[in-house]
Structure formats: C-alpha cells, structure tokens
Motif scaffolding. Structure first.
Motif, mmCIF file in Angstrom:
data_model
loop_
_atom_site.group_PDB
_atom_site.id
_atom_site.type_symbol
_atom_site.label_atom_id
_atom_site.label_comp_id
_atom_site.label_asym_id
_atom_site.label_seq_id
_atom_site.Cartn_x
_atom_site.Cartn_y
_atom_site.Cartn_z
ATOM 1 N N LEU A 1 -0.338 2.372 -8.101
ATOM 2 C CA LEU A 1 -0.657 3.452 -7.174
ATOM 3 C C LEU A 1 0.321 4.609 -7.342
ATOM 4 O O LEU A 1 1.529 4.442 -7.243
ATOM 5 C CB LEU A 1 -0.607 2.923 -5.741
ATOM 6 C CG LEU A 1 -1.085 3.830 -4.620
ATOM 7 C CD1 LEU A 1 -2.555 4.182 -4.825
ATOM 8 C CD2 LEU A 1 -0.887 3.141 -3.272
ATOM 9 N N GLY A 2 -0.236 5.796 -7.612
ATOM 10 C CA GLY A 2 0.582 6.994 -7.723
ATOM 11 C C GLY A 2 0.794 7.628 -6.355
ATOM 12 O O GLY A 2 0.838 6.945 -5.334
ATOM 13 N N THR A 3 0.890 8.940 -6.331
ATOM 14 C CA THR A 3 1.130 9.650 -5.074
ATOM 15 C C THR A 3 -0.073 9.554 -4.140
ATOM 16 O O THR A 3 -1.208 9.823 -4.545
ATOM 17 C CB THR A 3 1.431 11.132 -5.361
ATOM 18 O OG1 THR A 3 2.507 11.214 -6.290
ATOM 19 C CG2 THR A 3 1.808 11.858 -4.089
ATOM 20 N N CYS A 4 0.167 9.198 -2.890
ATOM 21 C CA CYS A 4 -0.925 9.119 -1.916
ATOM 22 C C CYS A 4 -1.457 10.522 -1.612
ATOM 23 O O CYS A 4 -0.685 11.476 -1.545
ATOM 24 C CB CYS A 4 -0.440 8.501 -0.614
ATOM 25 S SG CYS A 4 -0.094 6.746 -0.721
ATOM 26 N N PRO A 5 -2.762 10.657 -1.397
ATOM 27 C CA PRO A 5 -3.305 11.962 -1.004
ATOM 28 C C PRO A 5 -2.881 12.301 0.414
ATOM 29 O O PRO A 5 -2.467 11.435 1.182
ATOM 30 C CB PRO A 5 -4.815 11.743 -1.099
ATOM 31 C CG PRO A 5 -4.997 10.279 -0.881
ATOM 32 C CD PRO A 5 -3.798 9.621 -1.502
ATOM 33 N N SER A 6 -2.987 13.573 0.788
ATOM 34 C CA SER A 6 -2.584 14.000 2.130
ATOM 35 C C SER A 6 -3.396 13.293 3.214
ATOM 36 O O SER A 6 -2.910 13.057 4.318
ATOM 37 C CB SER A 6 -2.748 15.514 2.266
ATOM 38 O OG SER A 6 -4.093 15.905 1.990
ATOM 39 N N SER A 7 -4.635 12.910 2.883
ATOM 40 C CA SER A 7 -5.473 12.205 3.857
ATOM 41 C C SER A 7 -5.065 10.745 4.033
ATOM 42 O O SER A 7 -5.484 10.075 4.972
ATOM 43 C CB SER A 7 -6.938 12.255 3.417
ATOM 44 O OG SER A 7 -7.103 11.517 2.222
ATOM 45 N N SER B 1 -19.834 1.871 0.182
ATOM 46 C CA SER B 1 -18.581 2.630 0.035
ATOM 47 C C SER B 1 -17.602 2.272 1.146
ATOM 48 O O SER B 1 -18.013 1.856 2.242
ATOM 49 C CB SER B 1 -18.857 4.140 0.088
ATOM 50 O OG SER B 1 -19.772 4.520 -0.911
ATOM 51 N N THR B 2 -16.323 2.458 0.855
ATOM 52 C CA THR B 2 -15.308 2.210 1.865
ATOM 53 C C THR B 2 -14.035 2.960 1.483
ATOM 54 O O THR B 2 -13.972 3.594 0.418
ATOM 55 C CB THR B 2 -15.012 0.707 1.997
ATOM 56 O OG1 THR B 2 -14.164 0.480 3.127
ATOM 57 C CG2 THR B 2 -14.330 0.160 0.742
ATOM 58 N N THR B 3 -13.031 2.902 2.352
ATOM 59 C CA THR B 3 -11.732 3.495 2.037
ATOM 60 C C THR B 3 -10.633 2.483 2.359
ATOM 61 O O THR B 3 -10.819 1.569 3.180
ATOM 62 C CB THR B 3 -11.463 4.773 2.864
ATOM 63 O OG1 THR B 3 -11.477 4.454 4.256
ATOM 64 C CG2 THR B 3 -12.506 5.847 2.554
ATOM 65 N N ALA B 4 -9.502 2.654 1.680
ATOM 66 C CA ALA B 4 -8.297 1.866 1.988
ATOM 67 C C ALA B 4 -7.189 2.857 2.297
ATOM 68 O O ALA B 4 -7.214 4.007 1.836
ATOM 69 C CB ALA B 4 -7.934 0.985 0.799
ATOM 70 N N LYS B 5 -6.218 2.435 3.067
ATOM 71 C CA LYS B 5 -5.127 3.316 3.457
ATOM 72 C C LYS B 5 -3.944 3.176 2.520
ATOM 73 O O LYS B 5 -3.680 2.110 1.996
ATOM 74 C CB LYS B 5 -4.678 3.000 4.888
ATOM 75 C CG LYS B 5 -5.713 3.360 5.951
ATOM 76 C CD LYS B 5 -5.166 3.076 7.339
ATOM 77 C CE LYS B 5 -6.202 3.453 8.406
ATOM 78 N NZ LYS B 5 -5.682 3.178 9.777
ATOM 79 N N CYS B 6 -3.249 4.300 2.320
ATOM 80 C CA CYS B 6 -2.043 4.250 1.534
ATOM 81 C C CYS B 6 -0.947 5.009 2.250
ATOM 82 O O CYS B 6 -1.210 5.909 3.036
ATOM 83 C CB CYS B 6 -2.352 4.752 0.143
ATOM 84 S SG CYS B 6 -1.693 6.227 -0.439
ATOM 85 N N LYS B 7 0.308 4.581 2.042
ATOM 86 C CA LYS B 7 1.457 5.200 2.702
ATOM 87 C C LYS B 7 2.309 5.941 1.691
ATOM 88 O O LYS B 7 2.518 5.458 0.568
ATOM 89 C CB LYS B 7 2.308 4.146 3.401
ATOM 90 C CG LYS B 7 1.607 3.448 4.555
ATOM 91 C CD LYS B 7 2.569 2.592 5.349
ATOM 92 C CE LYS B 7 3.080 1.426 4.550
ATOM 93 N NZ LYS B 7 3.906 0.508 5.367
ATOM 94 N N LYS B 8 2.797 7.099 2.076
ATOM 95 C CA LYS B 8 3.660 7.880 1.194
ATOM 96 C C LYS B 8 5.071 7.312 1.197
ATOM 97 O O LYS B 8 5.473 6.677 2.155
ATOM 98 C CB LYS B 8 3.667 9.348 1.625
ATOM 99 C CG LYS B 8 2.306 10.009 1.467
ATOM 100 C CD LYS B 8 2.409 11.490 1.729
ATOM 101 C CE LYS B 8 1.054 12.158 1.495
ATOM 102 N NZ LYS B 8 1.097 13.614 1.677
ATOM 103 N N ASN C 1 0.814 -1.216 0.000
ATOM 104 C CA ASN C 1 0.000 0.000 0.000
ATOM 105 C C ASN C 1 0.846 1.265 0.000
ATOM 106 O O ASN C 1 0.382 2.321 0.387
ATOM 107 C CB ASN C 1 -0.970 0.004 1.176
ATOM 108 C CG ASN C 1 -0.254 0.133 2.521
ATOM 109 O OD1 ASN C 1 0.947 -0.133 2.624
ATOM 110 N ND2 ASN C 1 -0.992 0.514 3.548
ATOM 111 N N LYS C 2 2.079 1.161 -0.440
ATOM 112 C CA LYS C 2 2.955 2.331 -0.514
ATOM 113 C C LYS C 2 2.820 2.988 -1.884
ATOM 114 O O LYS C 2 2.916 2.328 -2.917
ATOM 115 C CB LYS C 2 4.406 1.933 -0.269
ATOM 116 C CG LYS C 2 5.363 3.126 -0.208
ATOM 117 C CD LYS C 2 6.750 2.703 0.202
ATOM 118 C CE LYS C 2 7.727 3.877 0.148
ATOM 119 N NZ LYS C 2 7.334 4.996 1.021
#
Length: 253
Positions: free
Chosen positions: A214-220, A246-253, A35-36
């Motif tokens: 996956l490109g750049t993660c959003p600030s959120s 609906s749902t969300t997944a987490k991403c790391k910068k 998830n990076k």
C-alpha cells in the motif's frame, strides 16, 4: 517502485474481519491488514481479503450465459514491486500448473450455480505472480467433473476512474462448460491475498519491500474494489452480461 506496478494483481481480497453472515446479492466486503499506507516510493506490506456476492444469474442450457472471465478492479494506491522477487514461468505454467512457493499471491474460492441437476459448484484457485506482469491461477474443481487447469491471467490498467490496475482471469471452456450444455454462473468470489515481503539493503539501511503493498492513502481514505463476472454468448467474443459487486476499504495515513 515501478509506476506500472500500481496495484497489481493484488486483486486481493476477503476480510481479516469475518464478513457479515447475511450479505445480500450484489454486495461485497473488503479489508486490509495492516491498513496504514506507505509512501510513493516505499509501499507498506499489507494483506487483502475481499468477498463478493454477485447477482443471482441462474445457470441454463442455452449457452447465452457462458462465463468469459473473472475481473477484479483494484485501488490506485496499491503498488507493485517486481525487482527483488521470483516470478513463475508463464509459458510452462498451463502444463505444469505449479510455481515456486515464493511467487504465491494468495487463494480464492468461487461458488457457482450448476443448475437444478448439478447444484452448487466449488472452484478453488491458487494464485501466483508470473513473468510478464501476469497472475497465474491453478483452478481445481471436484464436481460435476474433475478439473485441474492452469490459467494465465493478465495485470493491466483498469481504464476506470477511481481504480488502478485490474486482474483479468479468462475462463477456459473446461470451466465455462464442464459438461455438455452445462454453463455454470458465478454466485460468489472469496479471495485472500498475502504477498511476500523481503528485507533489502538500501544504502546503509535494511528496509522491508513487499511484492505488492500500500502506497500513499488518498485524501478520502477510501480504497475502491470491484469484482465482475463477465459472460458471453456462443461467439465467445462479445460481453453480453456483467454481474458486478463493488465495495471500499479504509486506509490510514
């Protein structure tokens, strides 16, 4: 990366971590691995899983709830790169129902309610990347009728704030009405996407390029997913009902 390719058919879905055993109707889970995030110009390879349990809309024989399409709205940071990859022939697919393995995006299982006389219906779909920015779905069903359909879906802008592209898979009559006066309604969608990657040479370097990544993660650090089952009436045009989760997944910068 082609801008148009922001998050494409990665209508990706399901969870590398098993979903909770007791999800409530009208809920969803999503995850990606790894998830990076990558960069705007170089997406990071990623696998997606998404599971959606939709509101309990019972099947009936009135024809007022005919399944029109399955729609997956996808996160903005997903990037799609077509240049080094094979694409399945969209024109021949509805007849051939087959594609090169190099174009495979993933699989999905859809559970539907067939009413008291039929019970639960399981549809399996194998998804491919097709020419013209399309997602091609080979859908098979064992009951209440033997079905083997090649369906051409579209990859397009979701037009919804917080989402990038959407994957839109229309439902042909053989699936929306497999038997006379039987109109199944969707209970859940469980999809697993693992887009291929390739090593390509850029200058003196060799880098890994994913078909969808996956490109750049959003600030959120949150990625939005939404799964919709769209219904119509006898006209086959007007959307009369939208069962959504609906749902969300987490991403790391």
């Amino acid at each position: 990366m082609r801008p148009l390719s922001r998050l494409i058919a990665l209508g990706a879905m399901s969870a590398l971590v098993a979903a909770p055993s007791a999800m409530a109707a009208n809920s969803a889970t999503a995850s990606l691995s790894p998830n990076k995030g990558g960069t705007v110009t170089q997406a990071a390879p990623v696998k997606f899983k998404v599971k959606a349990l939709l509101p309990d809309t019972p099947s009936d024989t009135s024809g007022n709830n005919r399944l029109l399409a399955i729609q997956a709205k996808l996160p903005v940071p997903l990037l799609f790169n077509t240049l080094p990859f094979s694409q399945c022939n969209t024109v021949s697919f509805p007849t051939s129902k087959s594609c090169p393995s190099s174009t495979k995006l993933g699989t999905a299982t859809i559970l539907a309610d067939g009413g008291p006389s039929v019970g639960e219906i399981t549809a399996k779909a194998t998804l491919y990347f097709g020419t013209g920015f399309t997602v091609l779905a080979n859908v098979t069903v064992d009951k209440p009728a033997i079905i083997n359909e090649g369906v051409v879906g579209s990859l397009r802008s979701s037009g919804t704030t917080g989402y990038g592209l959407e994957m839109y898979i229309p439902v042909p009559q053989s699936l929306s009405m497999p038997l006379q006066d039987l109109y199944p309604t969707v209970k859940s969608v469980d999809a697993d996407f693992a887009p291929p990657s390739k090593k390509v040479k850029v200058g003196k370097e060799r880098i890994t390029v994913p078909l969808a990544g996956l490109g750049t993660c959003p600030s959120s650090k949150k990625l939005n997913f939404q799964v919709n089952a769209l219904y119509t009436d006898a006209t086959g045009v007007t959307i009369t009902k939208n069962d959504s989760a609906s749902t969300t997944a987490k991403c790391k910068k």
